[in-house]
Design an enzyme around this catalytic site. Structure first.
Site, PDB file in Angstrom:
ATOM      1  N   CYS A 142      18.053  29.693 -18.624  1.00 50.79           N
ATOM      2  CA  CYS A 142      16.896  30.441 -18.123  1.00 50.79           C
ATOM      3  C   CYS A 142      16.816  30.440 -16.607  1.00 50.79           C
ATOM      4  CB  CYS A 142      15.603  29.876 -18.710  1.00 50.79           C
ATOM      5  SG  CYS A 142      15.298  28.143 -18.299  1.00 50.79           S
TER       6      CYS A 142
ATOM      7  N   GLU B 132      15.594  17.096 -15.687  1.00 49.94           N
ATOM      8  CA  GLU B 132      15.416  17.539 -17.076  1.00 49.94           C
ATOM      9  C   GLU B 132      16.739  17.395 -17.820  1.00 49.94           C
ATOM     10  OE1 GLU B 132      16.547  20.446 -18.664  1.00 49.94           O
ATOM     11  OE2 GLU B 132      17.606  21.419 -17.018  1.00 49.94           O
TER      12      GLU B 132
ATOM     13  N   ALA C  78      12.397  30.094 -32.056  1.00 49.04           N
ATOM     14  CA  ALA C  78      12.705  28.853 -32.763  1.00 49.04           C
ATOM     15  C   ALA C  78      14.025  28.255 -32.295  1.00 49.04           C
ATOM     16  CB  ALA C  78      12.748  29.089 -34.273  1.00 49.04           C
TER      17      ALA C  78
END
EC number: 1.2.1.70
Length: 441
Positions: A50, A114, A190
Site C-alpha cells: 500500500c 511495523e 478479508a
C-alpha cells in the site's frame, strides 16, 4: 550479474501518484514477467504494497536495467516516463541489499517498525518463485532479508517504535468518535490487512465486528477468528448505516464505498461516522469528506500528518525508541556486510572447483600411467602410492584455495579468480567441474 532495486514509496511519491503505480493480481504477475523478459534482466521480484512498489532485479548492465524497469513501470501505470522518473529511487549492489534489509526491518515503512512488511516480502518471493522469475540471486537475497527482519524484531524494541497503520488509524478515530470499545465496526475486505484490522479492533474491545468481502467464505473465516459477523459485499450499504467505524482494505481498483453510499447511510443519523481507507488504489471516494459528520482518513492524509517522514528517527522522541532504531541499523549493516562477503566469496567457487577438478584429473592420469608401467605392484602398495600422491596435491592446493576464498570476499575479489583462471587455463563451466561439484554436495 549485479543486483538492482528501482522503486518508489510514500517517502518519494505523493499517494495519489503512488496509487496509480501500485499493482496487484494479474497486473502484478504481468509486470513481473515483463521485467524478467527484458534482455538486461536475468531475475525479477516485485514488492508491491500500500505504500511502495519496488522492483528487484539481477541484471547484466546497470543502465540498461534501470531504463528497462523504469519504462515498464511507466507502461503499467500509464504515466509518462519523465513524470515517474522524478519520484523513483535507484539502488545498486550494496545499496540495494541495504535497502531491502531496511524495508524488511520496518525502517522504511510509513509507521516505523511495523511487522506486516515481512509477510509482504514473503508473498513477493513466493510469487516470483511460482512464476519462475526468481533464481539463485534473488532467492538468497529475499530469504536473507526475511531473516534480518525477524532478527531485528526479536533482538530490538523496533516493534514498539511505531504502531501499525491500523493502530494509528484507530488512534485518529478515537479523536473523532471517542473510545472505540463497545462500538460497531465494518471491515471491508478479508485479506492480510483486513485480518490485521479485524484483530486490532477485537483487541481494542470493539463488540460488533462485521466482515464484508466479495468471497463470502473468506469473510466467514475471518469473522469466525475475531468473533464477528460475515456479510456479502452487497450488504455494505446497509452495514454503513449501522457502523461507527469503517475500515476498508480492498484495493481492487474501483471505489468500494462511494459518496452516494455514505450519503444514504447518514440519512437519519445524528452521530459521526469515521472511515479509514488503507487501500491503494483507494477504496473510499474522497468526496465523502464533504458530507456532514463524516471523517475520512486515508494513506495520503496519514502522510500529510507526518507519518511519512524521510528519516524514521525524526518521528521518534523517546530515547528507547531511538536506541531501537539505532540497534536495527547496526543489525542491517552487520547482516549486509555478511551477505555481501558471502556473495563475493561465492563468485570464486566455480574457479576453485575447476582447479581441484583439473588437479584430480592430472593425479588420476599419472597414477594410471605409473600403474601401467609397474604392473607387478601389489594392491596395498598401489593404494598407498595413490593416497600419497593425492595428499601431496591436496596439501599444495589447500593454502591457495583458502587464500583465494578470503581474497574473493574483499571488494574486487573477482579479479583474483580471473587471475587463477588465466594462470591455470581453467574453465569453471567445464562438465568435469560441474559433475564434481554435484558429487561433493
Amino acid at each position: 550479474m549485479s543486483l538492482l532495486a528501482v522503486g518508489l514509496s510514500h517517502r518519494t511519491t505523493p499517494v495519489a501518484l503512488l496509487e496509480r503505480v501500485t499493482v496487484s493480481g494479474d497486473a502484478l504477475v504481468k509486470l513481473l514477467h515483463d521485467v524478467r523478459q527484458d534482455e538486461n534482466v536475468a531475475e525479477a521480484l516485485v514488492v508491491s504494497t500500500c505504500n511502495r512498489v519496488e522492483v528487484y532485479a539481477a541484471v547484466d548492465r546497470f543502465h540498461g536495467g534501470v531504463t528497462a524497469v523504469t519504462n515498464l513501470l511507466a507502461v503499467h501505470s500509464g504515466l509518462p516516463t519523465g513524470q515517474l522518473a522524478d519520484h523513483l529511487y535507484v539502488h545498486y549492489q550494496e545499496r540495494a541489499v541495504q535497502h531491502l534489509f531496511s524495508v524488511a526491518c520496518g525502517l522504511d515503512s510509513m509507521v516505523v517498525g511495523e511487522g506486516q512488511i515481512l509477510g509482504q516480502i514473503r508473498s513477493a518471493l513466493r510469487l516470483a518463485q511460482d512464476e519462475g522469475t526468481a533464481g539463485t540471486i534473488l532467492n538468497e537475497l529475499a530469504q536473507h532479508a526475511l531473516r534480518v527482519g525477524k532478527r531485528a524484531h526479536a533482538e530490538t524494541g523496533i516493534d514498539q517504535a511505531g504502531a501499525s497503520l491500523v493502530g494509528v488509524g484507530l488512534t485518529l478515530a478515537e479523536r473523532v468518535i471517542g473510545p472505540i470499545a463497545g462500538r460497531r465496526a465494518l471491515v471491508v475486505g478479508a485479506g492480510s490487512m483486513s485480518s490485521l484490522a479485524a484483530a486490532t479492533l477485537s483487541r481494542a474491545g470493539v463488540t460488533d465486528i462485521v466482515i464484508a468481502n466479495r468471497t463470502f467464505e473468506r469473510a466467514v473465516r475471518l469473522a469466525g477468528i475475531v468473533g464477528g459477523r460475515a456479510v456479502e459485499s452487497a450488504a455494505v450499504q446497509a452495514e454503513l448505516a449501522r457502523a461507527d467505524l469503517v475500515i476498508s482494505c480492498v484495493g481492487a481498483g474501483h471505489r468500494s464505498i462511494t459518496v452516494e453510499m455514505v450519503e444514504t447511510a447518514m440519512r437519519g443519523r445524528h452521530d459521526a461516522l469515521f472511515l479509514l481507507d488503507l487501500a491503494l488504489p483507494h477504496d473510499v471516494d474522497p468526496g465523502v469528506r464533504a458530507l456532514p459528520e463524516v471523517t475520512l482518513v486515508d494513506l495520503e492524509s496519514m502522510q500529510r500528518s507526518g507519518l511519512g517522514s524521510d528519516d524514521p528517527s525524526e518521528a521518534v522522541t523517546d530515547g528507547g525508541r531511538g536506541r531501537a532504531i539505532g540497534d536495527v541499523r547496526r543489525i542491517i549493516a552487520e547482516e549486509a556486510a555478511a551477505y555481501l562477503d558471502a556473495e563475493r566469496a561465492s563468485v570464486v567457487t566455480p574457479t576453485v572447483i575447476a582447479l581441484r577438478s583439473m588437479a584430480a584429473g592430472v593425479v588420476e592420469a599419472e597414477i594410471g600411467r605409473l600403474m601401467s608401467r609397474l604392473p607387478e605392484l601389489d594392491g596395498r602398495v598401489r593404494d598407498e602410492v595413490t593416497q600419497t600422491v593425492r595428499r601431496v596435491v591436496d596439501k599444495l592446493l589447500h593454502e591457495p584455495t583458502v587464500r583465494i576464498k578470503k581474497l574473493a570476499a574483499s571488494p574486487g575479489g573477482d579479479q583474483y579468480a580471473e587471475a587463477l583462471r588465466e594462470l591455470f587455463d581453467l574453465d569453471p563451466a567445464a562438465p568435469e567441474a560441474v559433475s564434481r561439484m554435484e558429487a561433493d554436495q
